[in-house]
Each structure stands twice: as structure tokens, then as C-alpha cells.
Design an enzyme around this catalytic site. Sequence first.
Site, mmCIF file in Angstrom:
data_model
loop_
_atom_site.group_PDB
_atom_site.id
_atom_site.type_symbol
_atom_site.label_atom_id
_atom_site.label_comp_id
_atom_site.label_asym_id
_atom_site.label_seq_id
_atom_site.Cartn_x
_atom_site.Cartn_y
_atom_site.Cartn_z
ATOM 1 N N GLU A 45 7.018 -1.562 27.447
ATOM 2 C CA GLU A 45 7.730 -1.682 28.726
ATOM 3 C C GLU A 45 9.221 -1.477 28.470
ATOM 4 O O GLU A 45 9.776 -2.060 27.541
ATOM 5 C CB GLU A 45 7.508 -3.060 29.332
ATOM 6 C CG GLU A 45 8.273 -3.303 30.618
ATOM 7 C CD GLU A 45 8.034 -4.681 31.216
ATOM 8 O OE1 GLU A 45 8.942 -5.197 31.878
ATOM 9 O OE2 GLU A 45 6.935 -5.238 31.021
ATOM 10 N N GLU A 84 16.821 -4.955 35.498
ATOM 11 C CA GLU A 84 16.240 -6.123 36.150
ATOM 12 C C GLU A 84 17.401 -7.047 36.510
ATOM 13 O O GLU A 84 18.473 -6.971 35.910
ATOM 14 C CB GLU A 84 15.303 -6.901 35.232
ATOM 15 C CG GLU A 84 13.991 -6.229 34.947
ATOM 16 C CD GLU A 84 13.086 -7.139 34.139
ATOM 17 O OE1 GLU A 84 12.063 -7.585 34.682
ATOM 18 O OE2 GLU A 84 13.412 -7.385 32.963
#
Length: 199
Positions: free
Chosen positions: A80, A85
Site C-alpha cells: 500500500e 492521508e
Amino acid sequence: VLKIIAKREDYSFAGSSKKYTSARLNSKFDFLYGRVDVRAKLPSSAGTWPAIWTLGSNINERGNYFGSSRGSVGWPECGEIDIMEQYGGDKSKVLGTFHWRDETSGSHAMYPQNGQGLEIENTSTEFHLYSMIWNANSIQIFVDNILVVQMNNKTSEEEFRNPHYLLLNIAMGGSLGGSVPDDYKEDSMEIEGGRGEKE
């Protein structure tokens, strides 16, 4: 401008009931190495967890356009890459992070990660450029062309030597979103544009 809107509303699907609706958009392309640029304006509300990220296309999860045609591993074996974020309780910082499997532990609960944060102003009132440059030597994450974090890809695990696909979403609550205020109604992440190109 694409708007991903996260709303407070009751919703039930396949026997599961939720208090919020949102979207998780998964690309119908995958790529090994290249550059991704996404210009985005992030939600300002506490409790929102926006993300621009990739998963290895060999993960067989709901929403993966490729199904099991590229493989059928779980997370974090697929790898990932979090291009961006943001915490639900701190809208003045964005994060770039890499996640992969710990080959020595044999446990999904124990996985290594490498990440850094960057203080940035006006994430919800102005568009900023979130970028990744990925090649056989390194993976770099940038905000407005400022390097946030870099990972050496020469000796990394295979999770970053297989194709990935792009995801855009707003999650509500959770480990990064934190508590959602009682008076939350809706908020959005706006995407002005993006591109992916092979090197």
C-alpha cells in the site's frame, strides 16, 4: 471537479447498517512505476479521513476491477502506498506512508511501515498537488513538489515491484479519522485533476 461527499445518513447493504455514506473510487488501470499527480481540496470537518492511495492489483478485494486475475493475496502482502492521508483531528498536516508485509513475522498484525507528515496550510480551502514518483530505485511522495517521504525500492519487498491501482476516498472515523462530532452533516474532497504515466 470531482466531489467525493461524505454524508451522515443511515444506510444498509448486505446485512450491514452504517451511519454515513461516502465513496471509494478504484481505478480501472494498474501500473508498475511512473508518476501520479492529483490536485485536491480536502474536507475540513473533524472525523473525516481523506486518502489518495494505491494497492497492489494482486489483492482480491471488493472493488478491485481486476478481481483475482492479477493474484489473490491479502493486505498488506499486496503493498500500500499512501500518497496522501489526513487525520480527522488535525487538518494542518498530511501524511505519506508505505505499508508492506513483514516476511519474518508471518503475521498480518505485525507489518512494517515507513511514513512522514508535512505541515501544510489551507488544505480545505485551496487545491494542493499530491504526487508520487515510483521507479525501480525509489518511491517518493510530494506535496506541492516538496518531498514528504522517500523509500529505497532497490532492496524493498516484492509488494512494490508489482502493479498497483489508484484509490480516492473519504472514510469516516477509524484509526486516523478519530471521533466524528455529533453535529457532523456532510463534507467533501474535491479532485481537480490527476494523471498517471509510465516512465
